[in-house]
Design an enzyme around this catalytic site. Structure first.
Site, short mmCIF file in Angstrom:
data_model
loop_
_atom_site.label_atom_id
_atom_site.label_comp_id
_atom_site.label_asym_id
_atom_site.label_seq_id
_atom_site.Cartn_x
_atom_site.Cartn_y
_atom_site.Cartn_z
N PHE A 1 45.56 50.85 22.62
CA PHE A 1 44.17 51.21 22.34
C PHE A 1 43.43 49.94 21.93
O PHE A 1 43.83 49.26 20.98
CB PHE A 1 44.07 52.24 21.20
CG PHE A 1 42.66 52.67 20.92
CD1 PHE A 1 42.13 53.81 21.51
CD2 PHE A 1 41.83 51.91 20.10
CE1 PHE A 1 40.82 54.19 21.28
CE2 PHE A 1 40.51 52.28 19.87
CZ PHE A 1 40.01 53.43 20.45
N THR B 1 22.46 39.46 19.55
CA THR B 1 21.42 39.30 18.54
C THR B 1 22.00 39.02 17.16
O THR B 1 21.64 38.05 16.51
CB THR B 1 20.53 40.55 18.46
OG1 THR B 1 19.88 40.72 19.73
CG2 THR B 1 19.46 40.41 17.38
N ASP C 1 45.69 42.08 19.34
CA ASP C 1 44.63 42.91 18.78
C ASP C 1 45.10 43.44 17.42
O ASP C 1 45.91 44.36 17.34
CB ASP C 1 44.35 44.05 19.76
CG ASP C 1 43.32 45.05 19.25
OD1 ASP C 1 43.07 45.08 18.02
OD2 ASP C 1 42.79 45.82 20.07
#
Lengths: 488, 488
Positions: free
Chosen positions: A206, A370, A315
């Site tokens: 996952f 951003t 991960d």
């Protein structure tokens, strides 16, 4: 009735939780679970009904009184006090209302850092470099000297995948500049500018739910169904038999078979014109069922990736930040060299990935958005890390984890028809139930007895307590667990 | 020397910014820009050098003193005071250190909502439904009754694309349950479980930088190069000539040509076996050059999407929250019916998308992630919306925008060899320069004169002031702008 779980001085939260406090030298919490209603109770049901017309409420477990929740205990809106060993899908490092967390924004400068949210890639605040150094870099995985901040696990993986693709193309082309054809073709989503690269992942893995991350996620169909996907390869992940010491040969054969598949797939996808730029793997498959693999598996996986010029991404979104008893789970693996990329989020308060200079694109604005993270979350991480270091919370994780694990092994022996395959590191533990229905039933019954837990994969109950989880909390859990098992 | 820009009572920030304050009845800010050094100045250069070894510093404009920044003025670490008409890539609604924003976390309950960050999809706080209602739903686009919260623009679009694919498949199949084949095939990333659907986007569009969003982004090659992409269609977007009233026929022909392309591509991709599930479009292409299209274009685009059973997603990440003079830019378009999805982020403090029940997946956990937004940001949004409503900031945007636009049109007349194509709504304005080099030069020179601005596309200077930008700020900008143009 109430007792201390931490040596941090209490400076906040006194008024609201006065019934839980005894003095001000320690973090206070209830001495144990206390249920007033079934859970979900009537107030949760009412709030669910109110929310459903404006926001999806299908997955609500219960509504929480976060003002009253304290330490390892979560309090729902019906007044039920539960020991929380799930901690918001493993994302709460210091429990609820930790005084050091509540202190962060009492500081005026910190408050302004939170409220005046910058576009960090272009206009960071004056102390951003120093804060990165004292927080994220102070716990950087050995051998990784840079960090790129993001906001959540999915966008950390997505951006790390992009960085890997850029790195792979740089190495493949032997140059960092772009041809007119590359610049033009990428705008049309076609090669050579948008090359047909792939990321190799594992069954049961996952890595998030956005389109790139989701392609590498293979834990449950409900995450993936109806969503278009890239044609990227995925290999089998070892499926071990437990106890490990009685199944050495079988488990080694699992490693070998899966590693051979990895190498085959890398070669197959190279021939197919979709070369594997990177291999992405969790150190413990955390949503897919707490599936472990041996240090040797990871060592060899790294060697295979290197042989094929592919990056290795570990991960650590769920495993990172201490719950396995080391700050990063892959520290348990004794790899030949550092992984190329380590991604994080959850307990780290904000997302991001560690890497080295070689993995940084030569040009600016290529890994960019951003916000590029959030200074407010980094300040919370600062508080977390201060407490983790000062109180040696990794020691505590190892001690309470050992206690919990031995209790789970004892439960396995007492209820062999129901339980098996206790596994994990630190407090990052799991135990399998005989079938999904039984697992779900146990999680439900535990909640009625004041234990907030969660499942993963088809069969496992996963343990994801906060880093302040102590041996006595393990005792409380094990006692309630045994009650549930006896009632089944 | 210092003056009031807002009628909000000042309750915080006095100590640090005492040199800017005159009393306590108003938000205070400097009366104008004041430059002490060139920008980037020596302190920014030093901090850039410190940060570069641990975090990419290639795109840094300058380091900011957020404690000293106030209202419409950003103050850099070298003490330069600049009028900010770029506002962190259009993400600051009330300027810096607005007293109402600084007040939010002085409230103990709010502070706990921030610090105890929940997994909102399963364990929201007790006041989450009420807060959603009083904040996001109080400004929901007309006809959209639900919201799904996220964290940033990219993940809002990614998740909205997924919701659209799920909706499209539901309509196509006429059922909401899954076949065993679908459940199995999606885990392997192949149809029918992972269907070959596509999203249609536009040249010049920007929807984010994660893999799904990036496939629909076509504004600059630097966003896309070296990253694999889906084969999804994109159509031309109208390229208008200005002034609009002198180019009616040309611009109508642009609309017609682009709309015909849209319809052709939808048919082509259906034949190709990659049906278009949704059309994604910005109401003004905000990164790609502030490219506008007419209300008629959007009306007809919606009709085309409906004819082909595709959803219409309007991406209001940059346009939403008031800067165009209406809360949502698409309110200017008088559409036949509400768009199917409206995404937001930036000025809204957190990400998400509006939709109706039909767009909500029938099963839970399909649009889901650990955090699903952030209550701390929703509380900041609450403060923003209170001020926007109380002070009628949309009126202010329309007034100061009109002043700014007429000033830009006058500058066009005075400097016709340099400037053209003034356009936009509210303060969401842009003007084109004769070439990229001139544009970049003007942005640089403006900064040296105390104006923090930014470009978009190849030629445009874009105007993205805060909602508290006033007519007098327009005057200050126009004065400095004219100075720069005369020096060229």
């Amino acid at each position: 009735m109430y007792s201390a779980v931490s040596r941090v001085r209490c400076t906040a939260g006194r008024a609201i939780l006065s019934q839980f406090t005894r003095g001000c030298a320690t973090v206070q919490e209830p001495s144990g679970p206390a249920m007033k209603t079934e859970c979900p109770g009537p107030k949760t049901k009412q709030l669910t009904k109110e929310m459903d017309p404006i926001h999806n409420a299908q997955s609500i477990q219960f509504f929480v009184d976060y003002d009253k929740s304290q330490g390892n205990y979560i309090v729902d809106v019906d007044g039920n006090v539960m020991l929380d060993i799930y901690t918001q899908i493993s994302s709460v490092p210091l429990g609820y209302n930790h005084p050091e967390m509540l202190k962060v924004f009492k500081n005026d400068h910190n408050l302004k850092s939170l409220v005046n949210r910058p576009a960090l890639g272009i206009l960071p605040g004056s102390d951003w470099p120093a804060k990165l150094q004292s927080t994220l870099m102070s716990v950087a995985p050995k051998g990784l000297n840079m960090v790129t901040t993001m906001m959540c696990g999915s966008c950390s993986n997505e951006n790390a995948y992009k960085a890997i693709c850029m790195w792979y193309q740089k190495n493949r082309k032997g140059r960092v500049d772009f041809t007119p054809e590359e610049m033009e073709s990428c705008m049309k989503n076609v090669p050579p500018g948008s090359p047909d690269l792939s990321l190799l992942s594992f069954q049961g893995g996952f890595h998030g739910r956005t389109f790139g991350a989701l392609t590498t996620t293979h834990s449950k169909y409900v995450h993936k169904i109806d969503v278009p996907s890239f044609d990227w390869p995925f290999a089998s992940f070892p499926v071990y038999k437990y106890p490990l010491e009685e199944n050495v040969a079988y488990n080694q054969a699992q490693d070998k078979k899966c590693l051979a598949e990895v190498e085959d797939l890398i070669e197959k996808y190279a021939k197919k014109g979709k070369p594997v730029a990177g291999v992405v793997v969790e150190p413990i498959q955390s949503e897919g069922g707490d599936n472990e693999a041996s240090p040797e598996f990871f060592q060899e996986l790294q060697r295979i990736a290197k042989r094929h010029n592919a990056a290795l991404l570990i991960d650590e979104v769920q495993t990172g930040g201490g719950p396995t008893g080391k700050f990063w789970c892959h520290e348990h693996f004794n790899l030949d060299s550092p992984p190329d990329v380590v991604t994080f989020s959850k307990k780290m308060q904000l997302g991001g990935y560690y890497h080295n200079l070689d993995m940084r694109p030569a040009q600016g604005y290529r890994i960019f958005n951003t916000w590029m993270g959030d200074p407010g979350k980094l300040l919370l991480l600062e508080a977390v890390l201060n407490v983790v270091k000062r109180e040696n919370l990794l020691d505590r994780v190892n001690k309470s984890g050992a206690k919990l694990k031995s209790g789970l092994l004892a439960a396995e022996k007492e209820f062999p028809a129901i339980l098996n395959s206790t596994r994990g590191r630190g407090t990052f533990l799991a135990i399998n139930c005989k079938d999904t229905k039984t697992r779900d039933n146990i999680v439900h019954r535990l909640r009625q007895k004041g234990i907030q837990s969660g499942g993963c994969g088809d069969l496992a109950i996963r343990f994801r307590p906060a880093l302040i989880f102590d041996e006595k909390h393990a005792d409380i859990f094990l006692d309630r667990f045994r009650q549930v098992l006896k009632e089944l």
